[in-house]
Design a protein around this motif. Structure first.
Motif, short mmCIF file in Angstrom:
data_model
loop_
_atom_site.label_atom_id
_atom_site.label_comp_id
_atom_site.label_asym_id
_atom_site.label_seq_id
_atom_site.Cartn_x
_atom_site.Cartn_y
_atom_site.Cartn_z
N PHE A 148 0.83 -1.20 0.00
CA PHE A 148 0.00 0.00 0.00
C PHE A 148 0.87 1.26 0.00
O PHE A 148 0.65 2.18 -0.79
CB PHE A 148 -0.93 0.00 1.22
CG PHE A 148 -1.78 1.22 1.34
CD1 PHE A 148 -2.66 1.60 0.32
CD2 PHE A 148 -1.71 2.03 2.47
CE1 PHE A 148 -3.45 2.73 0.44
CE2 PHE A 148 -2.49 3.16 2.60
CZ PHE A 148 -3.37 3.51 1.57
N THR A 149 1.90 1.30 0.86
CA THR A 149 2.79 2.46 0.93
C THR A 149 3.58 2.63 -0.36
O THR A 149 3.74 3.74 -0.88
CB THR A 149 3.76 2.32 2.12
OG1 THR A 149 3.02 2.13 3.32
CG2 THR A 149 4.64 3.55 2.25
N ILE A 204 -2.96 3.31 -5.70
CA ILE A 204 -3.39 3.40 -4.30
C ILE A 204 -4.45 2.34 -3.99
O ILE A 204 -4.34 1.59 -3.01
CB ILE A 204 -3.95 4.81 -4.00
CG1 ILE A 204 -2.84 5.86 -4.17
CG2 ILE A 204 -4.52 4.87 -2.58
CD1 ILE A 204 -3.32 7.29 -4.04
N GLY A 240 -2.90 -1.20 -4.55
CA GLY A 240 -1.97 -1.48 -3.47
C GLY A 240 -2.69 -1.85 -2.18
O GLY A 240 -2.27 -2.77 -1.47
N TYR A 241 -3.79 -1.15 -1.90
CA TYR A 241 -4.59 -1.46 -0.70
C TYR A 241 -5.25 -2.84 -0.83
O TYR A 241 -5.21 -3.66 0.09
CB TYR A 241 -5.65 -0.39 -0.49
CG TYR A 241 -6.68 -0.77 0.56
CD1 TYR A 241 -6.37 -0.73 1.91
CD2 TYR A 241 -7.96 -1.20 0.18
CE1 TYR A 241 -7.30 -1.10 2.88
CE2 TYR A 241 -8.90 -1.56 1.13
CZ TYR A 241 -8.57 -1.51 2.48
OH TYR A 241 -9.50 -1.89 3.42
N GLU A 243 -3.37 -6.02 -0.16
CA GLU A 243 -3.02 -6.28 1.24
C GLU A 243 -4.14 -7.03 1.98
O GLU A 243 -3.97 -7.44 3.12
CB GLU A 243 -2.73 -4.96 1.97
CG GLU A 243 -1.44 -4.28 1.53
CD GLU A 243 -0.20 -5.00 1.99
OE1 GLU A 243 -0.23 -5.58 3.10
OE2 GLU A 243 0.79 -5.02 1.24
#
Length: 457
Positions: free
Chosen positions: A56-57, A415, A418-419, A422
């Protein structure tokens, strides 16, 4: 739609060495754009490894490039429309070159984000102005070459993926792979920058600025390069045109100079309002899927070794070339620009969902290769439809707005993806969103007008 006197003269001169040179110069800008666009996947993966970031980062760091692309699209649209396409086109290469050096030596993720932002800001002009400059130098009967120019996107992607594969196999420098890949990309960017300095402003733009004499000088250079004959008087050399039509074109363009504010007003009033909104939505949704699928491909292939994953990505990019070639043919058939984009965006969505149902090496290679062929086919067609949908006086601004929409989708993609990666079943949810986006964009294209064979200026 308006007509531009310069296009009539370019059609009479015909395609030649000058156009081929512009084709390569503008194509190289698309190649360098794609080099950095594909590079994002390696940068995201590399920053995760070097600084132990979560997906995520790392996706947020990657989104800085898209923010730069979005703001750059607005800025370069204004500069290109006000001060000239080529003047802006030269400056974008300088900014991208400087950003590539900064990115190579970034000491922490914050500087990586800053470098990516500056890179995106410069690259925004590379992709939009490169297409505009080529289009405005191209004889109207040869504008389908815009589709063929998309092959440079594939060449850029193949170049950086080949570099990445070789670096993963032979890097003994002690530096992280992503830094070496970026450093080589920086050298390529700087070399391509120097080719830009010898370009002339487009005659179509000069005419919209009421600079007829300057436009004639450039047209004369084109004529000398293509035919070996001097074009001392455009009117005399244009005798085969309908005299009344040519006179109307010249008179019309005495009032064609338009401010950015005027261009925006025109874009958001009929008859261009619908085109502006629909094309913006298509660019945004398509680039959401394209960016996410490309950026996180190393993550999607994490079950394979690094070198095997990079080899698969190389094969995927190679599959883009037949897609571009087929697209170049199809846009000139009865399908035209609109239906070609429509059909292959929908097929891209269907192929993406198939990608979920297997994980063996050959299944991944074949299905993802088909996806990239379909995606590049649809993109190449869309990159022809876009410029042809706007008249000369607002083309730079119109395409910049479309690119802003594309970058907004590109900002959201790393974004959100990426989230999702996870969380549980995030892989499948991500691909379902990519699929839906491609299918929706395919149907939205049907709301646009077909531009094949139309005089649009």
């Amino acid at each position: 739609m308006e007509k531009n006197y310069a296009y009539s003269v370019l059609e009479l001169i015909g395609w030649g060495k000058f156009n081929a040179m512009i084709f390569v110069q503008c194509g190289l800008s698309w190649s360098t754009f794609e080099i950095w666009f594909v590079n994002m996947g390696f940068v995201i993966e590399g920053t995760k490894e070097e600084w132990n970031l979560d997906t995520f980062t790392a996706g947020i760091v990657g989104s800085f490039m898209q923010v730069g692309l979005m703001l750059g699209s607005l800025f370069w649209g204004y500069i290109g429309n006000t001060y000239g396409r080529v003047k802006a086109f030269k400056t974008t290469a300088i900014i991208a070159s400087a950003a590539s050096v900064l990115l190579t030596f970034a000491p922490d993720p914050y500087v990586v984000g800053a470098g990516l932002f500056a890179m995106g800001f410069g690259l925004a002009g590379e992709i939009s102005l490169g297409g505009t400059v080529f289009y405005e130098y191209c004889p109207p009967s040869k504008r389908y070459y815009m589709t063929l120019m998309s092959a440079f996107l594939s060449f850029g992607a193949i170049t950086v993926t080949t570099i990445a594969l070789l670096v993963s196999l032979y890097n003994t420098t002690g530096y992280h792979n992503w830094r070496v890949i970026v450093a080589i990309g920086s050298v390529i960017e700087i070399i391509s920058m120097f080719f830009r300095f010898f370009m002339h402003e487009t005659p179509a733009f000069l005419i919209t600025q009421n600079k007829q004499s300057a436009a004639d000088k450039i047209l004369n250079i084109v004529s000398l390069k293509n035919t070996g004959k001097e074009l001392s008087q455009v009117d005399h050399c244009s005798a085969s045109l309908n005299p009344n039509e040519l006179t109307q074109e010249i008179l019309a363009h005495k009032e064609d100079k338009i401010s950015t504010k005027g261009a925006l007003k025109r874009l958001f009033t009929k008859p261009l309002l619908k085109t502006t909104i629909i094309l913006g939505l298509v660019y945004m949704i398509t680039h959401y899927s394209f960016s996410g699928f490309l950026y996180f491909m190393p993550e999607f292939l994490s079950e394979f070794s690094t070198s095997t994953a990079y080899a698969i990505i190389l094969i995927q990019q190679l599959c883009g070339i037949p897609g571009v070639i087929l697209g170049t043919y199809l846009v000139e058939t009865r399908l035209g620009r609109r239906l070609t984009t429509n059909i292959f965006n929908i097929l891209s969505g269907v192929a993406v969902i198939v990608f979920c149902f297997g994980d063996s090496f050959w299944f991944v290679v074949i299905v993802s290769g088909i996806i990239f062929m379909l995606v590049f086919l649809a993109l190449s067609s869309m990159f022809t439809l876009g410029p042809e949908s706007f008249p000369t006086s607002v083309r730079s601004t119109g395409l910049s707005l479309a690119m802003v929409c594309a970058r907004f989708g590109g900002i959201l993609s790393p974004i959100i993806t990426g989230y999702l990666l996870e969380i549980t079943n995030g892989f499948y949810i991500s691909l379902a969103l990519f699929c839906g986006a491609y299918i929706v964009s395919g149907f939205l294209v049907l709301l646009l007008e077909e531009t094949k064979g139309k005089k649009i200026g």
